[in-house]
Design an enzyme around this catalytic site. Structure first.
Site, PDB file in Angstrom:
ATOM      1  N   GLU A 188      50.390  31.056  51.238  1.00 36.40           N
ATOM      2  CA  GLU A 188      49.582  31.730  51.256  1.00 36.40           C
ATOM      3  C   GLU A 188      48.393  32.194  51.764  1.00 36.40           C
ATOM      4  O   GLU A 188      47.360  32.724  52.875  1.00 36.40           O
ATOM      5  CB  GLU A 188      49.260  33.114  50.509  1.00 36.40           C
ATOM      6  CG  GLU A 188      50.608  33.397  49.728  1.00 36.40           C
ATOM      7  CD  GLU A 188      51.236  34.840  50.515  1.00 36.40           C
ATOM      8  OE1 GLU A 188      50.913  34.592  51.567  1.00 36.40           O
ATOM      9  OE2 GLU A 188      52.559  34.573  50.580  1.00 36.40           O
ATOM     10  N   ARG A 192      46.976  32.916  55.316  1.00 35.11           N
ATOM     11  CA  ARG A 192      45.856  33.737  55.392  1.00 35.11           C
ATOM     12  C   ARG A 192      44.324  33.502  56.147  1.00 35.11           C
ATOM     13  O   ARG A 192      44.071  34.449  56.554  1.00 35.11           O
ATOM     14  CB  ARG A 192      45.522  34.665  54.247  1.00 35.11           C
ATOM     15  CG  ARG A 192      46.970  35.933  53.866  1.00 35.11           C
ATOM     16  CD  ARG A 192      47.107  36.547  52.574  1.00 35.11           C
ATOM     17  NE  ARG A 192      48.536  36.586  52.247  1.00 35.11           N
ATOM     18  CZ  ARG A 192      49.101  37.640  51.882  1.00 35.11           C
ATOM     19  NH1 ARG A 192      48.135  39.062  51.714  1.00 35.11           N
ATOM     20  NH2 ARG A 192      49.776  37.807  51.237  1.00 35.11           N
ATOM     21  N   ASP A 320      62.666  33.047  56.252  1.00 35.17           N
ATOM     22  CA  ASP A 320      62.266  33.295  57.386  1.00 35.17           C
ATOM     23  C   ASP A 320      60.913  32.366  58.129  1.00 35.17           C
ATOM     24  O   ASP A 320      61.911  31.947  59.680  1.00 35.17           O
ATOM     25  CB  ASP A 320      61.252  34.952  57.154  1.00 35.17           C
ATOM     26  CG  ASP A 320      60.671  34.794  56.448  1.00 35.17           C
ATOM     27  OD1 ASP A 320      59.599  33.329  55.133  1.00 35.17           O
ATOM     28  OD2 ASP A 320      59.669  35.792  55.702  1.00 35.17           O
ATOM     29  N   GLU A 453      57.146  43.576  60.320  1.00 39.03           N
ATOM     30  CA  GLU A 453      57.921  42.781  60.967  1.00 39.03           C
ATOM     31  C   GLU A 453      57.844  43.326  62.022  1.00 39.03           C
ATOM     32  O   GLU A 453      58.400  42.623  63.104  1.00 39.03           O
ATOM     33  CB  GLU A 453      58.780  42.038  59.685  1.00 39.03           C
ATOM     34  CG  GLU A 453      58.634  40.639  59.444  1.00 39.03           C
ATOM     35  CD  GLU A 453      57.337  41.204  57.982  1.00 39.03           C
ATOM     36  OE1 GLU A 453      56.886  40.315  57.617  1.00 39.03           O
ATOM     37  OE2 GLU A 453      57.714  42.058  57.967  1.00 39.03           O
ATOM     38  N   THR A 537      52.459  33.445  61.125  1.00 38.15           N
ATOM     39  CA  THR A 537      52.818  34.463  60.376  1.00 38.15           C
ATOM     40  C   THR A 537      52.201  35.489  60.201  1.00 38.15           C
ATOM     41  O   THR A 537      52.181  36.323  59.858  1.00 38.15           O
ATOM     42  CB  THR A 537      53.897  33.799  59.536  1.00 38.15           C
ATOM     43  OG1 THR A 537      54.535  34.211  59.189  1.00 38.15           O
ATOM     44  CG2 THR A 537      53.261  33.175  58.392  1.00 38.15           C
TER      45      THR A 537
END
Length: 590
Positions: A188, A192, A320, A453, A537
């Site tokens: 994360e 981010r 994913d 998504e 992502t």
């Protein structure tokens, strides 16, 4: 009868003489006059041509969020820069993309939504990681790193919200510190914070962002200090102690360990320091040692042996973005020979994914199932709705028949993902769906936390096909968010998409991803063009920089460098993994 030495200029018999060179050689003044007339006419025509060119460039500049005349990117071989004129000449198009007034209106409504979300955060949660809109206060689930501020920087900049961007930038410069006694998710924090800082640097060329990014990366690097170099998923930013949480049984998570490459490679490219790239690429080398024939890795990997510890395979949570990054690192390196193995691994995984694809009855919705061992489970996460966009992006570089296959699967999956939304009373998608014989899709976990998504995939499909239905679908989803999730103090998710019950969190990725992808879906393709940028992502765009003269080989790994012989021969024991409460993994941030 003698001829007159001169004839009136308008006389028809005078024109042949005017076309003969000897006429002007005997009359130097008229020759000079003719030359002046020729030069003047040429200048006027050339000046007109230049004005048209400048007008075309100015029109293109209106659609580009970057000041191409000032941006500088520090690469391995020094600094490089491109002006807007150079960019246009390299990517010449027959004509400027015409603006659609309907799309302009839709885009402006998305921009207004971003302004509402941001203003609410400013008012009630400034400096906190995220806003709790119902209680009108902030919360710190990311160690107080200002996740919403950093996640929003590039969205604010791309949308032209300059005043808001400058306030966010100043907060980062004055307040962002990483020496914190906080156990951070490496995944994360990378996607981010590190991704957000690098993207802001690429868009603005403000060196402060790169400096902050390097400071953060240096604190994350000890996570890779395992026996194999496969990273642990958690690290204390203050002490540097890295570990895997108890709920993983000591294993690292596939989506976590395979979703750092874009950011760390990008940091090495911009700083010239190879240590960041080396850490994350060693992870891929280790995975290649035991990469399965079908290209589908289980979601838990031992950092000690480099081997899978459980057999579950999924394109949803915890799996994913590993597959996403295999493709995107190839794109990030400008598809050069150095990154060819990433593309090869990705194509191998896509062949394996075909074995997971199934259709529902009676409507024939295409979905990606999950697999544990030899058993298939007809369940698909909304998180897996990134796959249509990934397949669309992967068409370039594929053989024609394979590209057509990717596109067909992408279209079918996108239709399923769109119906994840349209099939519920609120028109917002649940977290996952089950496909029962004769019942098509049935909501499993019923919450919606403002995920991006599906609209991400719609953006890629629109840009590839030009089919306006993908914009229409995106507009339907945006309207559902406006109706169900917007409240006076921000945006909230839903605890239940069937009842409409609201939660109390505005996820930072709603501003970083969902609204950004909607804005780009309704924008001309020249806004963050896909041949110049690649999205991490978390939807942070990074500049594509070619990678050359970096030989990649597995020889060192096979010789045992970086991995001890006892580790290589260690057998893998399947561990019983205990999940307690709500698990934070992959892209799951609930």
């Amino acid at each position: 009868m003698a001829r007159s030495k001169t004839l009136p200029l308008g006389s028809s018999s005078s024109w042949p003489r005017l076309l003969h060179p000897s006429y002007y050689l005997r009359r130097p003044r008229r020759l000079l006059l003719l030359l002046v007339l020729f030069v003047g006419t040429t200048f006027v025509l050339w000046d007109r041509h230049s004005l048209v060119q400048h007008h075309q460039v100015d029109e293109l500049a209106k659609h580009l969020p970057v000041d191409w005349e000032t941006i500088q990117l520090d690469g391995n071989n020094g600094s490089s820069s491109k002006t807007l004129q150079q960019l246009k000449s390299e990517h010449e198009t027959p004509e400027i993309e015409m603006e659609d007034p309907v799309m302009e209106d839709w885009r402006n409504q998305v921009k207004a939504a971003m302004l509402h979300a941001w203003s609410s955060y400013e008012k009630y949660a400034w400096g906190f990681d995220e806003l709790q809109p119902q209680s009108r206060q902030g919360s710190n689930e990311f160690g107080g790193l200002g996740a919403t501020i950093i996640d929003s920087l590039d969205t604010l900049y791309i949308m032209g919200l300059q005043k808001q961007y400058e306030k966010a930038r100043d907060w980062v410069a004055e307040n962002l510190q990483f020496n914190r006694n906080y156990d951070a998710s490496v995944f994360e924090t990378t996607i981010r914070v590190l991704g957000g800082l690098l993207s802001s640097y690429d868009l603005t060329a403000e060196k402060m962002f790169l400096t902050k990014a390097q400071e953060l990366a240096d604190r994350l690097l000890p996570a890779w200090d395992s026996s194999t170099g496969i990273p642990y998923t958690t690290i204390n930013l203050g002490s540097g102690r890295a570990f895997n949480p108890g709920w993983t049984g000591g294993s690292s998570v596939l989506a976590d360990l395979g979703t750092d490459q874009l950011e760390f490679i990008g940091l090495s490219q911009r700083t010239g320091d190879p240590k960041y790239k080396q850490k994350v690429e060693n992870t891929i080398k280790q995975l290649r040692l035991s990469f399965p024939k079908d290209g589908l890795l289980p979601i838990y990997i031992s950092p000690d042996s480099g081997q899978p510890t459980i057999s579950k395979v999924t394109f949803g949570a915890m799996g994913d973005s590993f597959y996403e990054y295999l493709l995107k690192v190839w794109i990030q390196g400008n598809k050069t020979e150095v990154v060819k193995h990433y593309r090869e691994m990705w194509e191998q995984s896509m062949e394996g994914m075909r074995g997971l694809i199934s259709k529902s009855s009676p409507s024939g919705y295409t979905f990606i199932a999950e697999r544990t061992g030899a058993s298939m489970f007809n369940k698909m996460d909304e998180l897996a709705c990134f796959a249509p966009g990934m397949l669309t992006l992967g068409m370039e570089g594929a053989l024609p028949e394979k590209a057509a296959e990717y596109l067909e699967i992408a279209k079918e999956l996108a239709w399923t993902c769109y119906n994840f939304y349209m099939s519920t009373p609120t028109k917002l998608a649940g977290e996952n769906y089950y496909f029962h014989q004769g019942q098509d899709m049935v909501v499993g976990t019923a919450y919606n936390i403002l995920r991006p998504e599906t609209v991400e995939s719609l953006m890629y499909l629109w840009r590839k096909t030009g089919d306006s239905k993908y914009r229409d679908w995106g507009w339907d989803i945006f309207q559902a968010f406006e109706k169900q999730s917007r409240i006076p103090s921000g945006y909230v998710g839903l605890r239940n998409v069937n009842t409409g019950e609201k939660d109390n969190k505005m996820q930072s990725f709603f501003l970083a991803e969902t609204l950004k992808y909607l804005y780009l879906l309704f924008s001309p393709s020249s806004v963050i063009p896909l041949d110049e940028w690649v999205f991490n992502t978390e939807a942070h765009p990074l500049r594509i920089i070619p990678r050359v003269n970096e030989p990649i080989s597995l020889e060192d790994v096979h010789k045992g460098k970086g991995i001890s012989s006892d580790i290589q021969s260690k057998s893998t024991a399947t561990q019983q993994l205990v999940h307690r409460g709500v698990v934070r993994y992959g892209r799951n941030t609930n």
